[in-house]
Design a protein around this motif. Structure first.
Motif, PDB file in Angstrom:
ATOM      1  N   PHE A 203       0.638  -1.157  -0.103  1.00  0.00           N
ATOM      2  CA  PHE A 203      -0.170  -0.046   0.045  1.00  0.00           C
ATOM      3  C   PHE A 203       0.910   1.242  -0.180  1.00  0.00           C
ATOM      4  N   THR A 313      -6.063  -1.798   6.013  1.00  0.00           N
ATOM      5  CA  THR A 313      -5.777  -0.916   5.441  1.00  0.00           C
ATOM      6  C   THR A 313      -6.538  -0.925   4.052  1.00  0.00           C
ATOM      7  N   ARG A 314      -6.845  -2.085   3.335  1.00  0.00           N
ATOM      8  CA  ARG A 314      -7.705  -2.129   2.251  1.00  0.00           C
ATOM      9  C   ARG A 314      -9.042  -1.374   2.310  1.00  0.00           C
ATOM     10  N   SER A 317      -9.228   2.245   2.108  1.00  0.00           N
ATOM     11  CA  SER A 317      -9.247   3.048   0.631  1.00  0.00           C
ATOM     12  C   SER A 317     -10.528   2.724   0.149  1.00  0.00           C
TER      13      SER A 317
END
Length: 485
Positions: A203, A313-314, A317
């Protein structure tokens, strides 16, 4: 003899489509005459292969959706520039064609970390009629940007490792409202030595590539107008673009967002200024400046991430960031706090035991700060010492809690996080749900005062620890900064 030239077209197509990234495709293109000839001869398949590589579904393969959008937009800009006629010195500005170039300038606003349900108004694939020359240019550009991204990353890490960092002692409130403070009166920090954990995560690399692509897009759009005079309308984005103001353009296009992207672009440009010798030389340096070859292959792998880190984290976004963005722009909207309560609930449910046993997660908001009930008829004492039930997930709960009463009231009064391993042994515990056995309450502070609290209950004893405290306090700090208390 080149072994790739002996393969049937469909076998070669499958091999190339399964490559991990465009950098590998570029290397193979340069090393194999057979691959180069195949791609130049079959520009339709060339476009398909590039699309399949950047859209790789496997973990840590391909590009994130918003980075893919930026790549496709760059291809679109180059294609339209190639189709347009360069303007001569005495030419009048060209009239907009039926498929206007003005559309290009309206698109970049959608090239951001988008949400799955919101598709940008550009093609979801690279046009199959894109010339092989433009696709080769794309391979070279992405290879170059990858090298720049890693050079910047390692330069920044080297600088961070030299910083003299100190942690402030916990349990205090460090708010300076008096301007410059005498050094002797400052709290003494605890020396902390930064540690290099290795290569960037997937990322981190994607974010750097994305910011670099934004810089490239701005310069390419400006170049198109200078050479072809294709922009025939006026407006703030157009004027900013014609001033060749990279940060200003993206700040204007993202004016409805408080994204870190603009700060990322600023940081990158400052680093690029130092490498190129000035802002005016940045783009030419990005295209042809000297960068050590080692940055093309310096990191053979990404720093690993756990499944939980990857999921968090995904989500940041996509829907997670959308929720926090709405919170930051709509102040104290109950709908936004409801979304955050839902995020907490489902985040804990996805974690291992005992975190997965959370049975209540939500907010209590001080009465004078409550969106619906902050009226002038309330007395100052009741306003500032009474918590009202806010958005939550779980069973019905007490509607009012006074400061100092129960775990929530204690945290609000002390203005510090309270972790209770066993609520049955906590004096004055308010038992809204008999199945709750442990609890953590984190105050949200504004101006040094408690304006709300985050409350999470668990059906298991000792369900919370310092890790929960750390991240919930991070959330409380974010809400304190984003909301207009």
């Amino acid at each position: 003899m080149d072994p790739f030239s002996r393969l049937p077209w469909f076998a070669l197509r499958n091999i190339l489509s399964d490559l991990p990234d465009l950098l590998t495709l570029q290397r193979l293109y340069n090393a194999s005459p057979g691959v180069a000839a195949f791609l130049h001869k079959n520009n339709y398949l060339f476009a398909v292969i590039v699309d399949e590589i950047i859209g790789g579904p496997a973990r840590e393969r391909g590009l994130l959706p918003h980075v893919q959008d930026a790549v496709r937009l760059l291809v679109l800009v180059w294609t339209r520039a190639a189709d347009s006629k360069p303007r001569q010195e005495n030419d009048k500005p060209a009239e907009a064609p039926e498929e206007s170039y003005i559309d290009i300038l309206s698109i970049p606003g959608y090239v951001k970390e988008r949400f799955p349900q919101k598709q940008p108004p550009i093609e979801k694939t690279i046009s199959r009629s894109t010339s092989s020359a433009i696709l080769c240019r794309l391979l070279a550009m992405m290879t170059r940007l990858r090298r720049i991204a890693h050079a910047c990353f390692h330069s920044m890490i080297a600088r961070c490792l030299k910083l003299r960092v100190k942690h402030l002692p916990k349990g205090g409130i460090y708010i300076n409202t008096r301007g410059v403070v005498d050094r002797s009166q400052r709290p003494r920090g605890i020396r902390y030595v930064p540690v290099d954990i290795g290569p960037p995560t997937y990322f981190e690399e994607q974010r750097l590539l994305y910011a670099l692509l934004c810089i490239v897009l701005c310069h390419e759009l400006w170049k198109i107008h200078v050479e072809c005079s294709v922009i025939t309308t006026d407006g703030q984005p157009v004027r900013t673009l014609l001033d060749d103001n990279v940060v200003g353009l993206w700040k204007t296009l993202f004016k409805m967002l408080k994204e870190n992207l603009v700060e990322q672009i600023k940081t990158l440009l400052e680093w690029l200024d130092g490498q190129a010798g000035g802002r005016g030389k940045v783009y030419s340096w990005m295209l042809s400046g000297s960068i050590p070859e080692k940055f093309s292959h310096c990191c053979g792998r990404y720093t690993s991430m756990t499944d939980e880190q990857w999921a968090i984290t995904r989500s940041n976004s996509t829907r997670g960031s959308q929720c926090l963005y709405e919170c930051s722009t709509n102040n104290l909207s109950p709908a936004n706090f409801s979304n955050i309560a839902s995020l907490l609930w489902h985040a804990y449910a996805a974690l291992p035991s005992p975190s997965s046993s959370v049975n209540w997660a939500g907010f209590y908001i001080r009465q004078d700060k409550f969106p619906a009930l902050g009226s002038s008829q309330n007395t100052p004492s009741s306003n500032t010492n009474l918590l009202l039930l806010g958005p939550f997930q779980g069973r019905p709960a007490c509607q009012e809690i006074r400061f100092g009463r129960g775990v929530c009231g204690a945290a609000a009064e002390k203005r510090e996080t309270v972790i209770v391993p066993d609520v049955l042994s906590f004096p004055g515990h308010i038992a809204c749900d008999a199945s709750s056995r442990s609890e953590i309450v984190v105050p949200i502070l504004a101006g040094g005062e408690t304006v709300a609290i985050i409350d999470v209950d668990c059906t298991e004893p000792a369900g919370f620890d310092e890790e929960d405290k750390k991240w919930l306090e991070e959330l409380a700090s974010l809400l304190s900064e984003c909301c207009d208390w």
